[in-house]
Each structure stands twice: as structure tokens, then as C-alpha cells.
Write an enzyme that holds these catalytic residues in place. Structure first.
Site: not given
Length: 620
Positions: A414, A502
Site C-alpha cells: 500500500t 496490511g
């Protein structure tokens, strides 16, 4: 070989660009229309006034700074940064994914959030990831690769909503820097090369993805010039026609076609999804109430569900607040941090899901009484067993064990960035397509990868008949751990931070906050410190350097078992160095000074190849 939608040039192009003066290590940073960079220009620290940006790539940071200098505010710059990351950080985020924005509005003094999380499609049910023959959950590879896990993207809707609420410029203006770089190209970094290598099997499943990122069957080489004319054209279409081009028009149709008929390579297979144009047309980015918790006299704001980040960070902070960490040894404080994380994750796994579908007990989880009932379970000399048995939200003493539940394996790939402006507005924004390269599907002719975010749902209930808050359902948003955070002191910004990773996002944000607020580290040191992540598991994930710290010895003596990253959900043969999180952070000093505060902008010096921090006016 089919011609790739992205075009490459050899390293000689970079040499020519240097000779032409497009890159000058000693000169001021060029504008966003001259995108060629060298790694030597990257800096993870800046200090000054007038606004700041910290993000994964120099191009994205510079795009944000240029928007600020051109009269845009933090909302405008945040969209420009996110759009550029879709070009220069394409395996982590982009149009095919979603994210969360936490925003401080200096005019009102209010913190607000926008939920741009991907949603399940109308045809998705709780059995989405169950094998129809055996009734057993699909394997990770079966679920992650192809159309089955592609959620309805929310990224673009979030951009539009942020500009509508707070921006000074329009969406087309915010997209201009990204269009220029996508069209002209940028050199592949070592980090990008490693990400392609880590995703080689997935990328090789799809024709155009393989042609683009694995020419000749090998990952792109560092230094090659990577152009993305398809994405430039897609952005330009959105700039000209608005978001309807994506959610109701030709771009959306290309997304639906890619999900329902994935462009698999010869001899390969991939799952198929059930997305329709109606799914796209019904998507909305949500104005959502932030999670607000207090810690040591500070106000901490984060995302509410569908993200679990705000409430889990907040609960862990409330637990830690029961202890005088400043007066304790670092070893004891570290044990408190690990145990508080464990307890907060137990509750998160059991009670938190999309609040549009599940009643999430935020008030209870963030209450003083509940924090005391968890804190009194902590003994820094003896680790609590994990996982814990189910407990009660009405707990008032140590006799009631904590709750537990299933933790989904979330993708760690991410990005997070932070932006501030001269008016005192602040944006903290995390966005993603989940695992590196998401589903692996590069939308033909459109230049962006599609997410596989629906794997953030639990594949099955923890036990037959169990009440699971994170099972798939039509239109539901999968639980996330993204934790974009803004901390206020006396109603003014003090810190803004977040991270990818995560479920380790939550522990990373928590550890940086503890390091800065309780342990007295500078923001630079708080970000650079070795990390550990305990998420109510039998083992604790660590960076290699953490195990060499004295406090690790006490944790081991107390019963902790360490496992060095990467986690099992990552490629075991990963060429990416083992790290936890990639923090982007801002600090405003003196705290409470508002727009006049000096800004310290801090990124990573080594994690994920280093990140880029810049201020509008250096040196205060």
C-alpha cells in the site's frame, strides 16, 4: 509479442536527459513537466514552512509541492500526489483501487474523513471465496489472481469528493502533473524492479501485464524509462469528461470487461468476477465520521470502519495510557506496546467490520473503563497467551478474558502520504490496490492495475454459525487496517502520519506515536526505529534490527517468539528487503501554532528504497 501499452527506452535516454539538463543535482527541483529523476535527489527529511509533502516517490512529492506553490491547498495537492503515485508507484495504488483520507480543515478546526474503500459487487455473497464443490475456502492464489477479488474501485470518487469539499482547484488541474509524467516517462527504480520480480508469477498470468512489465520474460531493469501513454490518455479523459467517464462510461466498461473476461496469457487461467456497470454507477465515496480518541491530553483522529485502523490504534493507546511509560524502562514500555497491540487486535478481529453492515462498538472499545479492564491483564514479565478465547464487551475487571476472532491476511503493499499547506490544512491519506500489482489485471488500453481488495474479507466464519463481522455481502466494504492519522494539540495539528503494511499498519502507527510522545524520540528517530508487530498471534513479526535491541531480550524472556518479515502472505522468495511499514509523517512545532508552525517532514531513508519529503519554503 503484442506491443506493450507502456513504452520503454534504454538507460541511454536517461543519460541524454542528464546531458540536456533535465536532471540537475545541485539545481532546484524541476517542474512536473520534466519528470526524469535520479535517486540521489531523494531526501527523507525536510524542515520549513508554507506546506509540506511526504510520499513514496520524488515525482509525487514534487507534484504536491508544485500544486501548493500554484495556489492549491492540501486537498488539491493530495489528489495530485495520489494521481502521480498511480503513475510512479503503480503496483501499490492507482485508479483501480481505493483508500481513506483524514483531513484537518483550518477554517473550521474540524477533522473529517472520506471513505473511498472498494466495495463488494451486487452479486457477491458470504460464499464468495468458498469452493462451490467442496465448500472449503479458496487458496490465497486462487482468490488473489484474476477477477474474483476485484472490488468496485473508490479512488477516483474520493479524489472528486475531496476537491468538492475543500479544494481550490478542479480535478483536471490536479491530474495535469501525472498526465505529463505518464506521457514523458520516468526511470524504473530498484524498488519498482523488485516489486515486479516479487509479482512475476502473477504478472505472467495476463497477456498485457506480462508484455508491459516482463518484456522478454524478465522484469524491467532499473534505469529504463517507463512511459504509460494509456494512463495519460485515461487521466486526460477524466479531466475532460469528469468522473462519469469512469463510473458510467468507456473507462468503466473497460474495467468491467477486464474483470469478467480477464486477458489471460496463452496456457494460463485466472478467476472471473461478476462486476457490472451498475456496480460502478452505484459507487459512492462516503463522508464518514472520524474516530476520535484521547491520549496524554492529545486528540487522535483516525478512520472509522470500514477501516479498523482508527478504533484499534485508539484502543491500544487507551490501554497504554494506563501506564506511566515515560517513567518506565524502554524494555517495559516495549512489552506494554506489544501486549496492548495484542489485546486491541483481539477485539478488532471479533467486533469490527463495515459499519454500514455491522454495529461496531467504537464507544465501548475506546472507553476508559474498557481500557482499564484490558490494561490490568498486562504483565511485562509474562506474555499473554494468544489467541485469546472469546470475552465480553461488558468487562470491568481482569477476570474476563479478551475477545478473539479471525485475522485476514491483508496485502502489505500500500502507500501512505501526508500533505499540509500554508493555511494550516492537513491531509493524511492511505491508498492501495492490496498486494503488489493487485489482481494482476492491467486494464487493456487504460494503463492501470485492478485491485484484489475483496480478499480482505474473511473467507469463512471462524466457526460454523459464528457471528463474523467481516464476511462478504453485496455492496459491503471489506475491513481494512489502513490508519491515516492526525493528532491535534489544543485544537491545532501536532502530528500527521500513516503507513502501508496490511494489518501491521496499526502497530506501526502505534509504535511511532509511542516513540514520539512517550519515549521522547525525535520524529526522525521515531520513524527510523526498528519495528515489531504483535496482532494477537502466537508469533510477533519483527524487522531484523529489532531482535538486536536490549528490549527484545526481555520480550523473549517473557515468552515472545519472533518471526522476521516478510510475513507468510508475502512471496517467500521476495527480493524486497524485510521491513515493516513505510511511514510518512509531519510534525508541527510548536504544537498548536497553527499555520505559523514550522513543519518537520519525515519519510523513510531505507524502507522500500527510501521516500521523498519536501517543504514549500526550506529553513523556516
Amino acid at each position: 509479442m503484442k506491443r506493450s501499452p507502456l513504452t520503454l527506452a534504454s538507460a541511454s535516454v536517461l543519460t541524454a536527459a542528464l546531458a540536456a539538463g533535465l536532471v540537475a543535482c545541485s539545481a532546484p527541483a524541476p517542474s512536473a513537466t520534466a519528470p526524469i529523476e535520479t535517486a540521489q535527489l531523494l531526501s527523507a527529511f525536510a524542515q520549513g514552512t508554507g506546506g509540506a509533502v511526504v510520499s513514496d516517490t520524488q515525482q509525487s512529492t514534487r507534484a504536491g509541492i508544485d500544486v501548493l506553490k500554484s495556489g492549491g491547498n492540501a486537498a488539491d495537492a493530495a489528489v495530485a500526489v495520489a494521481a502521480m503515485l498511480g503513475v510512479t508507484d503503480p503496483f501499490v495504488a492507482g485508479l483501480g483501487g481505493g483508500g481513506y483520507l483524514v483531513y484537518y480543515d483550518a477554517k473550521t478546526g474540524q477533522v473529517s474523513t472520506i471513505d473511498g474503500r472498494e466495495t463488494a459487487r451486487a452479486a457477491d455473497t458470504s460464499s464468495l471465496f468458498l469452493d462451490p464443490g467442496s465448500g472449503k475456502p479458496l487458496s490465497t492464489e486462487q482468490a488473489n489472481v484474476g477477477g474474483i477479488a476485484v472490488g468496485v474501485p473508490g479512488q477516483l470518487a474520493l479524489w472528486q469528493r475531496a476537491i468538492e469539499r475543500w479544494g481550490k482547484q478542479d480535478l483536471g488541474s490536479a491530474l495535469k502533473p501525472a498526465i505529463a509524467v505518464a506521457d514523458q516517462g520516468f526511470p524504473v527504480t530498484t524498488a519498482l524492479q523488485n516489486q515486479i520480480a516479487d509479482s512475476q508469477k502473477t504478472f505472467g498470468t495476463f497477456r498485457n501485464t506480462a508484455d508491459t512489465y516482463l518484456p522478454g520474460g524478465k522484469p524491467l531493469a532499473a534505469g529504463q524509462l517507463l512511459k504509460n501513454p494509456d494512463l495519460a490518455r485515461t487521466y486526460q479523459t477524466i479531466a475532460d469528461q469528469g468522473t462519469d467517464a469512469f463510473y458510467k462510461g468507456e473507462i468503466g466498461q473497460a474495467v468491467v470487461d477486464a474483470v469478467t473476461k480477464p486477458p489471460v496469457a496463452e496456457g494460463k487461467s485466472a478467476s472471473i468476477g461478476n462486476m457490472t456497470m451498475a456496480d460502478l454507477a452505484s459507487y459512492q465515496a462516503l463522508d464518514a465520521d472520524p474516530i476520535r480518541s484521547s491520549y496524554r491530553g492529545l486528540d487522535v483522529y483516525g478512520m472509522g470502519s470500514s477501516s479498523s485502523g482508527g478504533v484499534t490504534v485508539g484502543e491500544a493507546l487507551k490501554i497504554l495510557e494506563q501506564f506511566p511509560l515515560k517513567d518506565e524502562s524502554k524494555a517495559v514500555a516495549t512489552m506494554r506496546f506489544l501486549e496492548a497491540s495484542k489485546l486491541a487486535f483481539a477485539d478488532r478481529n471479533a467486533y469490527v467490520g463495515d459499519r454500514a453492515s455491522v454495529k461496531v462498538p467504537d464507544d465501548v472499545l475506546l472507553s476508559e473503563g474498557f481500557a482499564k479492564s484490558r490494561a490490568c491483564l498486562i504483565d511485562p514479565a509474562k506474555a499473554l497467551p494468544a489467541p485469546q478465547p472469546a470475552g465480553s464487551l461488558t468487562a470491568t475487571d481482569c477476570s474476563v478474558p479478551v475477545a478473539s476472532g479471525v485475522e485476514t491476511a491483508e496485502g502489505q503493499q500500500t502507500n501512505h502520504f501526508v500533505v499540509s499547506d500554508a493555511e494550516g490544512n492537513v491531509a493524511s491519506y492511505t491508498n492501495t490496490i492490496n498486494f503488489y500489482g493487485g489482481s494482476g489485471i492491467l486494464v487493456p488500453g487504460r494503463g492501470f492495475l485492478l485491485n484484489n481488495e475483496l480478499t480482505d474479507f474473511d473467507f469463512a466464519a471462524s466457526a460454523p454459525g459464528a457471528d463474523d463481522p467481516n464476511l462478504p455481502a453485496p455492496g459491503k466494504r471489506p475491513r481494512s487496517s489502513m490508519s491515516p492519522t492526525i493528532v491535534l494539540q489544543a485544537g491545532k495539528p501536532y502530528l500527521a502520519l500513516g503507513s502501508p503494511g496490511g494489518s501491521t499498519i496499526i502497530t506501526t502507527v502505534l509504535q511511532v506515536l509511542m516513540n514520539r510522545i512517550d519515549l521522547g524520540m525525535s520524529l526522525q528517530d521515531a520513524v527510523a526505529a526498528p519495528r515489531a508487530s504483535q496482532r494477537n498471534g502466537a508469533t510477533t513479526l519483527i524487522e531484523p534490527a529489532f531482535e538486536k535491541l536490549p528490549e527484545a531480550d526481555q520480550a523473549k524472556a517473557a515468552g515472545y517468539k519472533f518471526v522476521v518479515a516478510p510475513t507468510p502472505d508475502q512471496n517467500p522468495a521476495s527480493v524486497t528487503p524485510p521491513t515493516i511499514g513505510v511511514v510518512a509523517a509531519l510534525e508541527f512545532s510548536p504544537p498548536g501554532a497553527g499555520a505559523a508552525a514550522e513543519i518537520t517532514a519525515v519519510g523513510e531513508t531505507e524502507r522500500r528504497g527510501g521516500t521523498s519529503a519536501q517543504v514549500v519554503t526550506a529553513g523556516g
